[in-house]
Scaffold this active site. Structure first.
Site, PDB file in Angstrom:
ATOM      1  N   HIS A   1      -4.687  -1.839  -5.622  1.00 38.76           N
ATOM      2  CA  HIS A   1      -3.862  -0.778  -6.197  1.00 38.76           C
ATOM      3  C   HIS A   1      -4.799   0.332  -6.659  1.00 38.76           C
ATOM      4  CE1 HIS A   1      -0.449  -3.864  -7.225  1.00 38.76           C
ATOM      5  NE2 HIS A   1      -0.658  -3.727  -5.933  1.00 38.76           N
TER       6      HIS A   1
ATOM      7  N   ASP B   1       0.815  -1.225   0.000  1.00 36.62           N
ATOM      8  CA  ASP B   1       0.000   0.000   0.000  1.00 36.62           C
ATOM      9  C   ASP B   1       0.846   1.272   0.000  1.00 36.62           C
ATOM     10  OD1 ASP B   1      -2.319  -1.567   0.105  1.00 36.62           O
ATOM     11  OD2 ASP B   1      -2.161  -1.714   2.281  1.00 36.62           O
TER      12      ASP B   1
HETATM   13  P1  GDP Z   1      -0.625   0.132  -3.622  1.00 35.83           P
HETATM   14  O1  GDP Z   1      -1.299  -1.079  -3.105  1.00 35.83           O
HETATM   15  O2  GDP Z   1       0.849   0.167  -3.348  1.00 35.83           O
HETATM   16  O3  GDP Z   1      -0.906   0.404  -5.075  1.00 35.83           O
HETATM   17  O4  GDP Z   1      -1.212   1.374  -2.806  1.00 35.83           O
HETATM   18  P2  GDP Z   1      -2.773   1.614  -2.419  1.00 35.83           P
HETATM   19  O5  GDP Z   1      -3.483   2.057  -3.635  1.00 35.83           O
HETATM   20  O6  GDP Z   1      -3.319   0.457  -1.668  1.00 35.83           O
HETATM   21  O7  GDP Z   1      -2.646   2.776  -1.347  1.00 35.83           O
HETATM   22  C1  GDP Z   1      -2.203   4.050  -1.671  1.00 35.83           C
HETATM   23  C2  GDP Z   1      -3.330   5.046  -1.421  1.00 35.83           C
HETATM   24  O8  GDP Z   1      -2.792   6.348  -1.348  1.00 35.83           O
HETATM   25  C3  GDP Z   1      -4.354   5.095  -2.523  1.00 35.83           C
HETATM   26  O9  GDP Z   1      -5.608   5.383  -1.980  1.00 35.83           O
HETATM   27  C4  GDP Z   1      -3.856   6.253  -3.420  1.00 35.83           C
HETATM   28  O10 GDP Z   1      -4.916   6.884  -4.129  1.00 35.83           O
HETATM   29  C5  GDP Z   1      -3.306   7.170  -2.385  1.00 35.83           C
HETATM   30  N1  GDP Z   1      -2.133   7.947  -2.814  1.00 35.83           N
HETATM   31  C6  GDP Z   1      -1.115   7.551  -3.600  1.00 35.83           C
HETATM   32  N2  GDP Z   1      -0.169   8.517  -3.659  1.00 35.83           N
HETATM   33  C7  GDP Z   1      -0.620   9.536  -2.886  1.00 35.83           C
HETATM   34  C8  GDP Z   1      -0.081  10.794  -2.509  1.00 35.83           C
HETATM   35  O11 GDP Z   1       1.029  11.178  -2.880  1.00 35.83           O
HETATM   36  N3  GDP Z   1      -0.836  11.562  -1.661  1.00 35.83           N
HETATM   37  C9  GDP Z   1      -2.049  11.165  -1.198  1.00 35.83           C
HETATM   38  N4  GDP Z   1      -2.685  11.977  -0.382  1.00 35.83           N
HETATM   39  N5  GDP Z   1      -2.588   9.982  -1.538  1.00 35.83           N
HETATM   40  C10 GDP Z   1      -1.869   9.173  -2.349  1.00 35.83           C
HETATM   41 MG    MG Z   2      -2.815  -1.607  -1.834  1.00 33.65          MG
END
Ligand code: GDP
Ligand code: MG
Length: 424
Positions: free
Chosen positions: A41, A13
């Site tokens: 994701h 995440d």
């Molecule tokens: P992944 O599983 O690694 O792809 O990550 P996730 O999607 O589960 O979690 C990352 C969360 O943070 C998601 O809800 C994204 O929309 C959000 N996100 C990603 N980058 C940023 C950022 O730079 N700032 C903020 N505020 N939210 C972000």
């Molecule tokens: Mg995730």
């Protein structure tokens, strides 16, 4: 030609989906190489907001071929539901932009049952599984007790194979767990409702990738979860059941001779962890609740509140090392803007000694965090697009992390949207 893996450095995440969606503009092919539909994701772009589970995060880009490699846990039911959902939102999925490896093993209906039955049996000793059947799937794959996606093209042999597997699995279901057995009627329904739907997308993706490689195409490998959940190098047994690290990408994608030129490790500006297991830097109470709220830290797949803490330098440095990261994308820096002082877990204390090296999993349970505080910047940075324009406290925080983990930070994400990015 350049190949790149985008991987999680921590517990998952970190924002991998968001980085893959952004960086696929430079790639021709995106391959998911491990893990299953337990991924979440999140991608936000001009087409909307999506939580992808099994589909590669390059699916929104025109002219990008997305591949589910042989290393994934291919769950036909979940995949088809996800595909329908994405198509209903206006994204085109065709055998031209989505290909499924004929060597991917199928996650069978009983894997989910086995996962839930075992977690229930374990009660308070449970692993914190997402109950998507991932652990039973991978153990059966290594026992050679699953079906390859390509077998769908051989219906008679497939039925015989499925019957054998069902008879074997029914022993476990009925005799060990006292659960209901499967019948061939149930499996026929599964074949018809889900497997038939994904069949048109199944192909010899290894052959496709070899051609792409020969033509000098740029290939991006997308990981699920992070270093600390890697089966061999993570916090076993609170890991996932596959290898999340970049070194596995060539095998799990179906291009075992691939060279990976760039490994972009995604690191969150603070720590989060879903589920059970040691999490040394964990914060509790009001402080934790505030960070969880500001960061919206609730699982994309499960909705579970994520455990939170300050960035953990010991774990992150280790994550960078096992991934062989060549560059870092630091995400969610904007979330820390509310803090007066920013906590950083700089070391661990273990047996009254300060340590820098990430300990053996069992020793982790006795490790305590050493926390130092950095000055906060206390202003909105979400519109900043150049490193020089960040407040000096934010610059100092980034430069400190870069030095402490031993890898250049080349992307800084300050928002969830595709272009909320600073390139350093
Ligand atoms: P992944 O599983 O690694 O792809 O990550 P996730 O999607 O589960 O979690 C990352 C969360 O943070 C998601 O809800 C994204 O929309 C959000 N996100 C990603 N980058 C940023 C950022 O730079 N700032 C903020 N505020 N939210 C972000
Ligand atoms: Mg995730």
């Amino acid at each position: 030609m350049a190949n790149c893996a985008i991987v999680g450095i921590n517990w998952g995440d970190e924002g991998k989906g968001r980085m893959v969606d952004l960086l696929t503009e430079n790639y021709d092919v995106v391959v998911r190489y491990q893990g299953g539909g337990n991924a979440g994701h999140t991608v936000i772009n001009e087409l909307g907001e999506f939580a992808l589970h099994l589909l590669p995060s390059g699916i929104f880009r025109k002219n990008v071929v997305n591949i589910l490699g042989n290393g994934v846990a291919l769950d036909p039911e979940n995949l088809w539901i996800e595909m329908e959902d994405i198509m209903n939102k206006g994204v085109s999925l065709t055998p031209e932009n989505l290909m499924i490896s004929n060597r991917a093993s199928l996650l069978l209906p009983w894997h989910r049952d086995c996962d839930a039955l075992e977690e229930n049996r374990l009660k308070d000793k449970k692993y914190g599984s997402t109950k998507q059947g991932i652990a039973p799937f991978y153990s059966d794959k290594y026992q050679k007790k699953t079906i390859l996606a390509g077998e769908l093209f051989y219906p008679e042999k497939l039925r015989a194979h499925l019957t054998d597997l069902m008879e074997w699995k029914n022993l476990t279901l009925t005799k060990i767990y006292g659960a209901e057995p499967y019948t061939m009627e149930m499996l026929d329904a599964w074949l018809n409702d889900y497997c038939e739907k994904i069949k048109p997308y199944i192909a010899d993706t290894s052959s496709y990738l070899r051609k792409a490689q020969a033509e000098g195409k740029n290939i991006l490998f997308e990981a699920q979860l992070g270093s600390l959940r890697d089966l061999d190098f993570g916090i076993y047994p609170y890991t996932t059941s596959s290898n999340t690290i970049a070194a596995y990408a060539p095998i799990g994608s179906g291009l075992p001779n691939a060279q990976i030129h760039d490994v972009i490790g995604v690191v969150k500006a603070y720590s989060t962890c879903v589920g059970e297991g040691p999490f040394v830097c964990e914060m509790f109470g009001e402080e934790a609740e505030q960070l969880r709220q500001y960061g919206a830290e609730y699982g994309a797949k499960t909705g579970r509140p994520r455990r939170v803490g300050p960035i953990d330098i010991v774990a992150t440095r280790y994550g960078v090392q096992v991934q062989g990261a060549t560059a870092i994308a630091l995400t969610k820096l904007d979330v820390l803007s509310y803090m007066d002082k920013i906590p950083v877990c700089t070391h661990y204390l273990l047996n009254h000694e300060q340590i820098d090296e990430f300990p053996f999993p069992l020793a982790l349970e006795d490790a305590e965090p050493v926390v130092e505080y950095f000055d906060g910047w206390k202003c909105d940075i979400s519109q900043v697009r150049r490193f020089e324009d960040l407040p000096k406290e934010a610059q100092q925080y980034i430069l400190y992390i870069e030095k402490a983990i031993g890898c250049p930070i080349t992307y800084i994400s300050v928002g969830a949207d595709r272009d909320s990015i600073i390139r350093k």
